[in-house]
Design a protein around this motif. Structure first.
Motif, PDB file in Angstrom:
ATOM      1  N   ASP A  61       0.837  -1.202   0.000  1.00  8.60           N
ATOM      2  CA  ASP A  61       0.000   0.000   0.000  1.00  8.60           C
ATOM      3  C   ASP A  61       0.869   1.248   0.000  1.00  8.60           C
ATOM      4  O   ASP A  61       2.063   1.176   0.268  1.00  8.60           O
ATOM      5  CB  ASP A  61      -0.944  -0.015   1.221  1.00  8.60           C
ATOM      6  CG  ASP A  61      -0.197   0.120   2.542  1.00  8.60           C
ATOM      7  OD1 ASP A  61       0.710   0.958   2.651  1.00  8.60           O
ATOM      8  OD2 ASP A  61      -0.514  -0.654   3.478  1.00  8.60           O
ATOM      9  N   GLY A  88       3.476   4.268   5.239  1.00  7.40           N
ATOM     10  CA  GLY A  88       4.581   3.479   5.803  1.00  7.40           C
ATOM     11  C   GLY A  88       4.451   3.289   7.315  1.00  7.40           C
ATOM     12  O   GLY A  88       3.538   3.821   7.944  1.00  7.40           O
ATOM     13  N   ILE A  89       5.390   2.504   7.843  1.00  8.89           N
ATOM     14  CA  ILE A  89       5.374   2.232   9.293  1.00  8.89           C
ATOM     15  C   ILE A  89       6.620   2.886   9.898  1.00  8.89           C
ATOM     16  O   ILE A  89       7.734   2.680   9.401  1.00  8.89           O
ATOM     17  CB  ILE A  89       5.399   0.709   9.564  1.00  8.89           C
ATOM     18  CG1 ILE A  89       4.193   0.042   8.883  1.00  8.89           C
ATOM     19  CG2 ILE A  89       5.390   0.403  11.056  1.00  8.89           C
ATOM     20  CD1 ILE A  89       4.233  -1.468   8.883  1.00  8.89           C
ATOM     21  N   ILE A 113       5.328  -4.515  15.527  1.00 15.45           N
ATOM     22  CA  ILE A 113       3.996  -4.702  14.918  1.00 15.45           C
ATOM     23  C   ILE A 113       3.473  -6.143  14.949  1.00 15.45           C
ATOM     24  O   ILE A 113       2.281  -6.355  14.892  1.00 15.45           O
ATOM     25  CB  ILE A 113       3.919  -4.137  13.474  1.00 15.45           C
ATOM     26  CG1 ILE A 113       4.931  -4.815  12.566  1.00 15.45           C
ATOM     27  CG2 ILE A 113       4.057  -2.630  13.466  1.00 15.45           C
ATOM     28  CD1 ILE A 113       4.689  -4.516  11.094  1.00 15.45           C
ATOM     29  N   SER A 126      -0.869  -2.220  19.215  1.00 14.17           N
ATOM     30  CA  SER A 126      -1.716  -1.473  18.288  1.00 14.17           C
ATOM     31  C   SER A 126      -1.498   0.017  18.475  1.00 14.17           C
ATOM     32  O   SER A 126      -1.269   0.482  19.591  1.00 14.17           O
ATOM     33  CB  SER A 126      -3.184  -1.807  18.543  1.00 14.17           C
ATOM     34  OG  SER A 126      -3.988  -1.031  17.705  1.00 14.17           O
ATOM     35  N   THR A 127      -1.545   0.768  17.372  1.00 16.04           N
ATOM     36  CA  THR A 127      -1.480   2.231  17.497  1.00 16.04           C
ATOM     37  C   THR A 127      -2.889   2.807  17.374  1.00 16.04           C
ATOM     38  O   THR A 127      -3.068   4.009  17.338  1.00 16.04           O
ATOM     39  CB  THR A 127      -0.586   2.831  16.391  1.00 16.04           C
ATOM     40  OG1 THR A 127      -1.079   2.363  15.137  1.00 16.04           O
ATOM     41  CG2 THR A 127       0.863   2.460  16.567  1.00 16.04           C
ATOM     42  N   ASN A 157     -10.917   0.384  17.663  1.00 15.02           N
ATOM     43  CA  ASN A 157     -10.535   0.086  16.279  1.00 15.02           C
ATOM     44  C   ASN A 157      -9.518  -1.027  16.120  1.00 15.02           C
ATOM     45  O   ASN A 157      -9.350  -1.559  15.039  1.00 15.02           O
ATOM     46  CB  ASN A 157      -9.985   1.353  15.604  1.00 15.02           C
ATOM     47  CG  ASN A 157     -11.086   2.346  15.367  1.00 15.02           C
ATOM     48  OD1 ASN A 157     -12.225   1.944  15.136  1.00 15.02           O
ATOM     49  ND2 ASN A 157     -10.767   3.615  15.459  1.00 15.02           N
ATOM     50  N   THR A 203      -7.413  -4.434  18.210  1.00 11.03           N
ATOM     51  CA  THR A 203      -7.025  -5.199  19.395  1.00 11.03           C
ATOM     52  C   THR A 203      -5.516  -5.449  19.377  1.00 11.03           C
ATOM     53  O   THR A 203      -4.947  -5.875  20.366  1.00 11.03           O
ATOM     54  CB  THR A 203      -7.719  -6.581  19.410  1.00 11.03           C
ATOM     55  OG1 THR A 203      -7.393  -7.249  18.185  1.00 11.03           O
ATOM     56  CG2 THR A 203      -9.208  -6.463  19.531  1.00 11.03           C
ATOM     57  N   GLY A 204      -4.887  -5.225  18.227  1.00  9.10           N
ATOM     58  CA  GLY A 204      -3.459  -5.481  18.106  1.00  9.10           C
ATOM     59  C   GLY A 204      -3.145  -6.952  17.904  1.00  9.10           C
ATOM     60  O   GLY A 204      -2.025  -7.410  18.155  1.00  9.10           O
ATOM     61  N   TYR A 208      -0.180 -10.412  14.643  1.00  3.43           N
ATOM     62  CA  TYR A 208       0.325 -11.513  15.459  1.00  3.43           C
ATOM     63  C   TYR A 208      -0.351 -12.824  15.048  1.00  3.43           C
ATOM     64  O   TYR A 208       0.304 -13.837  14.829  1.00  3.43           O
ATOM     65  CB  TYR A 208       0.070 -11.226  16.941  1.00  3.43           C
ATOM     66  CG  TYR A 208       0.396 -12.384  17.845  1.00  3.43           C
ATOM     67  CD1 TYR A 208       1.717 -12.756  18.072  1.00  3.43           C
ATOM     68  CD2 TYR A 208      -0.613 -13.138  18.449  1.00  3.43           C
ATOM     69  CE1 TYR A 208       2.025 -13.837  18.877  1.00  3.43           C
ATOM     70  CE2 TYR A 208      -0.315 -14.220  19.258  1.00  3.43           C
ATOM     71  CZ  TYR A 208       1.002 -14.562  19.474  1.00  3.43           C
ATOM     72  OH  TYR A 208       1.305 -15.637  20.258  1.00  3.43           O
ATOM     73  N   THR A 264       4.151   0.365   2.353  1.00  9.53           N
ATOM     74  CA  THR A 264       4.392  -0.843   3.144  1.00  9.53           C
ATOM     75  C   THR A 264       4.071  -2.065   2.303  1.00  9.53           C
ATOM     76  O   THR A 264       3.054  -2.102   1.615  1.00  9.53           O
ATOM     77  CB  THR A 264       3.492  -0.838   4.401  1.00  9.53           C
ATOM     78  OG1 THR A 264       3.711   0.386   5.104  1.00  9.53           O
ATOM     79  CG2 THR A 264       3.806  -2.000   5.320  1.00  9.53           C
TER      80      THR A 264
HETATM   81  N1  LIG Z   1      -0.116  -1.301   6.222  1.00 13.83           N
HETATM   82  C1  LIG Z   1       0.198  -0.636   7.337  1.00 13.83           C
HETATM   83  N2  LIG Z   1       0.576   0.661   7.296  1.00 13.83           N
HETATM   84  C2  LIG Z   1       0.897   1.312   8.431  1.00 13.83           C
HETATM   85  N3  LIG Z   1       0.895   0.775   9.656  1.00 13.83           N
HETATM   86  C3  LIG Z   1       0.550  -0.510   9.768  1.00 13.83           C
HETATM   87  C4  LIG Z   1       0.184  -1.295   8.629  1.00 13.83           C
HETATM   88  N4  LIG Z   1      -0.109  -2.540   9.059  1.00 13.83           N
HETATM   89  C5  LIG Z   1       0.066  -2.539  10.385  1.00 13.83           C
HETATM   90  N5  LIG Z   1       0.445  -1.324  10.830  1.00 13.83           N
HETATM   91  C6  LIG Z   1       0.744  -0.979  12.240  1.00 13.83           C
HETATM   92  O1  LIG Z   1       0.901  -2.160  12.986  1.00 13.83           O
HETATM   93  C7  LIG Z   1       0.062  -2.169  14.131  1.00 13.83           C
HETATM   94  C8  LIG Z   1      -0.328  -3.591  14.463  1.00 13.83           C
HETATM   95  O2  LIG Z   1      -1.182  -4.116  13.461  1.00 13.83           O
HETATM   96  P1  LIG Z   1      -2.195  -5.282  13.822  1.00 13.83           P
HETATM   97  O3  LIG Z   1      -2.955  -5.613  12.613  1.00 13.83           O
HETATM   98  O4  LIG Z   1      -1.450  -6.359  14.501  1.00 13.83           O
HETATM   99  O5  LIG Z   1      -3.134  -4.632  14.930  1.00 13.83           O
HETATM  100  P2  LIG Z   1      -4.257  -3.533  14.745  1.00 13.83           P
HETATM  101  O6  LIG Z   1      -4.591  -3.340  13.306  1.00 13.83           O
HETATM  102  O7  LIG Z   1      -3.832  -2.311  15.494  1.00 13.83           O
HETATM  103  O8  LIG Z   1      -5.485  -4.197  15.495  1.00 13.83           O
HETATM  104  P3  LIG Z   1      -6.368  -5.441  14.930  1.00 13.83           P
HETATM  105  O9  LIG Z   1      -5.743  -5.929  13.705  1.00 13.83           O
HETATM  106  O10 LIG Z   1      -6.338  -6.431  16.029  1.00 13.83           O
HETATM  107  O11 LIG Z   1      -7.712  -4.865  14.699  1.00 13.83           O
HETATM  108  C9  LIG Z   1      -1.098  -1.275  13.751  1.00 13.83           C
HETATM  109  O12 LIG Z   1      -1.728  -0.740  14.888  1.00 13.83           O
HETATM  110  C10 LIG Z   1      -0.406  -0.208  12.903  1.00 13.83           C
HETATM  111  O13 LIG Z   1       0.179   0.777  13.707  1.00 13.83           O
END
Ligand SMILES: Nc1ncnc2c1ncn2[C@@H]1O[C@H](COP(=O)(O)OP(=O)(O)OP(=O)(O)O)[C@@H](O)[C@H]1O
Ligand SMILES: [Mg+2]
Length: 403
Positions: free
Chosen positions: A338, A342-343, A351, A357-358, A363, A365-366, A370, A393
């Protein structure tokens, strides 16, 4: 740390079984008789022996296939073939994967070089000449072997307990992340239903109105009903798309990866449109693989959902997700990229951690990444990796084909 190490206490030894099983493999009747005589009425940690006799390696294999609680096998080397005993050892360790049974080879004569070579090459615990096994020495060998066997069994039980505990924890997390994913899917389903429901409702109101004012035109009445039927069919198709995803513990099936990605994207297509997200697909030819459809779908949905969240959070204008597939003789790759910003370096290492989770609690659970990692590594014989640069990313899902 120390409470993890288990010592078998020789004095207070207790166990579920009444006798220790010992397997004697020898093609000479005499050897069976002598050994049985030597061990007769002897107690080992307060327990008697149950000596099982096999007159050939073949017979021993049949016994070992059925009985897996044998503490020790005393094995002759030369039986139906010059190295039948060695082949039997190989079979026990590598085919039956029985690493707890203690194995002692017994042969007519040997040299020390041969002994060392054989102990190294074949996974055996001891190598004895038949003449060396006087009744006293035999007793010591059996006793030591039983002690080792008990120790290994105890350790194995502990390892199994810890593994079970870990598996249960992961199962719980899997349920948690699956219900989170389902929650999201239900929101999307409701979203997809809104449009056809609105059309049906409008239609019905128009029909009611025309009835009330007594202005019924049969043709337009029929047309309206037909339109409602089309919308109802659409509703039922949407349900069908979603239905599979809600099934739990589905078996592995042969799927076309490209089709699976299409189906996953279809589920959330309305959300893509509403958020002005463009999806570009770049597939290699049909890729078929036997795998768990729902698990893989959950991973794909989790990744595109993350991209979607990042687009919104970073207020990105031209929102693009590209999904491509690749295949070679060893693995299948699904690449999801995408341009959502970026991260950042600060969180990059975290991550894939559980509960990282950020997003605010509502929105995220983080668990998305995982669980994707766990599902891939533990259930799909694969892995997941990520690269982030120039505000974009890329997640790569790899599924091994071999094995
Ligand atoms: N494509 C992405 N672009 C930017 N940040 C990302 C991307 N994918 C993941 N992240 C970062 O990684 C974190 C962890 O992702 P993860 O999918 O494990 O949890 P989440 O999306 O926060 O919660 P959940 O998936 O449980 O609803 C995210 O909160 C986000 O900050
Ligand atoms: Mg997520």
């Amino acid at each position: 740390m120390s409470d993890k190490i288990i010592f078998v206490d020789e004095d207070t030894h207790t166990t579920k079984y009444e006798k220790y099983n010992i397997l004697l493999v020898d093609d000479e009747e005499d050897m069976h008789n002598i050994t049985k005589m030597a061990l007769k009425h002897k107690l080992f940690y307060d327990r008697e022996l149950n000596i099982i006799s096999a007159m050939s390696a073949f017979e021993a294999k049949e016994i070992l296939k059925k009985e897996n609680d044998i503490a020790l096998a005393l094995i002759d080397v030369i039986m139906e073939t010059p190295q039948a005993g060695l082949d039997l050892v190989n079979y026990i360790r590598n085919k039956l994967n029985n690493n707890s049974i203690r194995l002692v080879l017994r042969t007519g004569q040997t040299s020390h070089v041969l002994e060392e070579e054989i102990i190294n090459k074949y996974d055996i615990n001891d190598y004895k000449e038949k003449t060396e096994l006087t009744s006293e020495k035999l007793y010591t060998t059996v006793r030591t072997s039983i002690r080792q066997y008990e120790l290994i069994k105890n350790l194995q039980e502990k390892i199994d307990d810890v593994t079970n505990e870990l598996n249960n924890k992961n199962k719980l997390l899997m349920k948690q992340s699956r219900s989170a994913a389902m929650g999201e899917i239900i929101t999307m389903l409701a979203h997809q239903w809104r449009q056809p429901l609105a059309t049906i409702s409008m239609n019905n109101n128009n029909l009611l109105l025309s009835l009330e004012v007594n202005n019924i035109n049969i043709d337009s009445f029929k047309k309206s009903l037909e339109l409602s039927n089309i919308q109802l069919k659409e509703l039922s198709e949407i349900i069908n798309d979603f239905r599979d995803f809600f099934k739990s513990d589905t078996a592995d099936v042969i799927i076309d990866i490209n089709k699976l990605i299409d189906e996953s994207c279809d589920l959330i297509n309305t959300t893509f449109i509403d958020n002005s997200i463009k999806i570009i697909k770049n597939y290699t030819h049909k890729i078929k693989i036997k795998t768990n459809k729902n698990d893989l779908m959950q991973i794909i949905l989790s990744l595109v959902k993350n991209s979607m969240d990042a687009f919104i959070k970073n207020n990105i204008k031209d929102r693009l997700i590209s999904i491509s597939t690749k295949e070679n003789y060893r693995y299948i790759k699904i690449i999801i990229k995408d341009n959502a910003g970026g991260i950042s370096k600060e969180i990059f290492e975290k991550i894939f951690d559980p509960y990282f989770s950020t997003k605010n609690n509502r929105n995220g659970t983080g668990l998305g990444l995982y669980m994707s990692k766990i599902i891939l590594e533990m259930h799909l014989n694969g892995n997941i990796s990520v690269i982030t640069k120039d505000k974009s990313t890329t997640f790569s899902i790899l599924i091994n084909k071999l094995d």
